[in-house]
Design an enzyme around this catalytic site. Sequence first.
Site, PDB file in Angstrom:
ATOM      1  N   ASN A   9       0.941  -1.311   0.087  1.00  0.00           N
ATOM      2  CA  ASN A   9      -0.148   0.035  -0.053  1.00  0.00           C
ATOM      3  C   ASN A   9       0.760   1.194   0.080  1.00  0.00           C
ATOM      4  OD1 ASN A   9      -1.660   2.204   0.646  1.00  0.00           O
ATOM      5  ND2 ASN A   9      -2.875   1.056   2.247  1.00  0.00           N
ATOM      6  N   ARG A 100      -2.728  -1.643  -3.454  1.00  0.00           N
ATOM      7  CA  ARG A 100      -3.767  -0.582  -3.313  1.00  0.00           C
ATOM      8  C   ARG A 100      -3.444   0.453  -4.762  1.00  0.00           C
ATOM      9  NH1 ARG A 100      -3.828   4.749   0.192  1.00  0.00           N
ATOM     10  NH2 ARG A 100      -5.782   5.585  -0.374  1.00  0.00           N
ATOM     11  N   HIS A 188     -10.709   6.178  -0.833  1.00  0.00           N
ATOM     12  CA  HIS A 188     -10.918   5.494   0.049  1.00  0.00           C
ATOM     13  C   HIS A 188     -11.911   4.220   0.256  1.00  0.00           C
ATOM     14  CE1 HIS A 188      -9.636   9.285   2.125  1.00  0.00           C
ATOM     15  NE2 HIS A 188      -8.454   8.850   2.060  1.00  0.00           N
ATOM     16  N   ARG A 248      -4.452  19.255   1.629  1.00  0.00           N
ATOM     17  CA  ARG A 248      -5.996  19.490   0.612  1.00  0.00           C
ATOM     18  C   ARG A 248      -6.574  20.304   1.003  1.00  0.00           C
ATOM     19  NH1 ARG A 248      -6.320  13.224  -1.211  1.00  0.00           N
ATOM     20  NH2 ARG A 248      -4.845  12.947   0.475  1.00  0.00           N
ATOM     21  N   GLU A 386      -7.155  -1.682   5.319  1.00  0.00           N
ATOM     22  CA  GLU A 386      -7.170  -1.936   3.933  1.00  0.00           C
ATOM     23  C   GLU A 386      -6.118  -3.176   3.560  1.00  0.00           C
ATOM     24  OE1 GLU A 386      -7.407   2.998   2.588  1.00  0.00           O
ATOM     25  OE2 GLU A 386      -5.246   2.120   3.466  1.00  0.00           O
TER      26      GLU A 386
END
Length: 407
Positions: A9, A100, A188, A248, A386
Amino acid sequence: MTDAILVLNAGSSSLKFALYSDIIVGHDEAVMQTPLLRGKIANIGNAAIFSAYDAKGNVVPPQDHMICEPSATHDTLIPALLEWLQNHGGGATIKAAGHRVVHGGRAHAGPARITNTLMAELEDLVPLAPLHQPHNLAAIRHVAAFTPDLPQIACFDTSFHRTQDRLAQIFALPRALTDQGILRYGFHGLSYEYIAGRLPSYLGQHGGGRVIVAHLGNGASMCALKNRQSVATSMGFTALDGLMMGRRCGALDPGVVLHLLEQKRMSPDEITQLLYRESGLLGVSGISNDMASLEASTAPEAREAIELFCYRAACELAALCAAIGGLDAIVFTAGIGEKSALVRSMIIDRLAWMGVALDPTANEGNQTRINSDASKIVVLVIPTDEESVIARATRQLLHVGNATPAH
């Protein structure tokens, strides 16, 4: 000798990795077994920090050259990690690698076997996820160079949101642009898929109800679930939309971008730098993009950044309720969502009109269920995983072949 699945990932400044046994344990596909090995290389680009643990939680030491060079990059660390895994994988034989990949575009509603054709397709999506996609693809290339015949699987953050209806995905733009793929993709998704799979364990028969998951970290978004499927989400065409994040800006009047172009004479590259790397918590506070650092600061700018983060999160959460016709449960996850009692409290306080309330002791203790007995809405803190989602998808594709192969 154990057959294993390698999970990578790759983020903008980190690389998470794990080795999972390629053995099906029972019939519960909602939960992966404990990994044989799990770790992370953090702070890449600024003196990388390596950490790894075996299945019992014991520290596994790194090779010195993986962490000594302050200038180490993804391109130097990934090959070093692959070499290290050969010697520290507990005798495991890696049978496949799962990755990922942030953006999968419209074509993929599930994991896909990696081919040259697929890689070219994913390269075209780099401008839509510039902080992550290049590193995701670099990890795939390094594995291919290290072990050319190893099967590799891409698991997309966008796939989970393909269950949304058309109205949740389109912008109010000319139809021709929509047909060209300018849509709300959402991100996500691997985190949301994991949480969706765990909801019955926490909510029982109500696990398929109206749930909003708040994935709050350096990147932040929310997803409205019904029947454990994505109905709406805060991120859009890119991972820049929606909530305020570490660096962001989140949702922004498009007129601001036009103003920066036309009146401030900023170039597209300068605006990209501003919106992706210099805004959010860092931009508002002028101090840091790290929530823990801001909470520890006495500067009023730090407090204002936290308050704005929570204000925007509360507003977005309330708006998402319209997409699912109400709300039965809220789930906080990811770095900030799992660890910051202050952020959870400030968000929920703004939603008191909905009948939701926290148990302060449970919240401060980062317990799993943190709503008060009087709350009309369940509030949970569930750590995301994840990597287990990627491992499960990779294993299923290898043995069942139920994921869509690349063109």
